[in-house]
Design a protein around this motif. Structure first.
Motif, short mmCIF file in Angstrom:
data_model
loop_
_atom_site.label_atom_id
_atom_site.label_comp_id
_atom_site.label_asym_id
_atom_site.label_seq_id
_atom_site.Cartn_x
_atom_site.Cartn_y
_atom_site.Cartn_z
N LEU A 5 0.84 -1.19 0.00
CA LEU A 5 0.00 0.00 0.00
C LEU A 5 0.87 1.24 0.00
N TRP A 24 -1.43 6.70 2.03
CA TRP A 24 -2.77 6.29 2.46
C TRP A 24 -2.87 6.23 3.98
N ILE A 58 -9.09 1.72 0.22
CA ILE A 58 -8.88 0.28 0.02
C ILE A 58 -10.21 -0.44 -0.13
N PRO A 117 -3.19 -0.72 -4.88
CA PRO A 117 -2.02 -1.32 -4.26
C PRO A 117 -1.33 -2.25 -5.24
#
Length: 103
Positions: A64, A68, A82, A94
């Motif tokens: 990731l 974020w 996500i 991702p």
């Protein structure tokens, strides 16, 4: 992020949740930009299989983007982006790979 080395390694093993409380996975490793001396990503394993259904198999991890991350404490909180992976939004997805190890 200008974290001391012990702070970076302490991320490994922490659980990652969206800011809506959905379990995402567990940090297995971190991706570093050595020139900038910063963390650029979190490599996750032990993924939430429902969240990543059809995207990754049991032996695959994801990385990731660190941007974020909203908060780091006992757990790591990330933006809820996500949870919107399958909406076709233009957010960066991702990275998915056979091994989550990236350093």
């Amino acid at each position: 992020m200008n974290a001391a080395p012990q702070e970076i390694t302490s991320l490994v093993g922490r659980e990652v949740y969206s800011n809506n409380g959905v379990f995402v996975g567990e940090i297995e490793d971190v991706r570093l930009d050595l020139d900038a001396r910063s963390v650029t990503g979190l490599a996750l394993a032990e993924l939430n299989h429902e969240l990543f259904a059809g995207r990754v198999d049991g032996n695959t991890g994801v990385i990731l983007p660190y941007r974020w991350v909203r908060a780091v404490g006992d757990v790591v909180l990330i933006n809820d982006v996500i949870e919107r992976l399958d909406t076709g939004s233009e957010e960066e997805e991702p990275e998915i790979g056979q091994s989550a190890q990236s350093t």
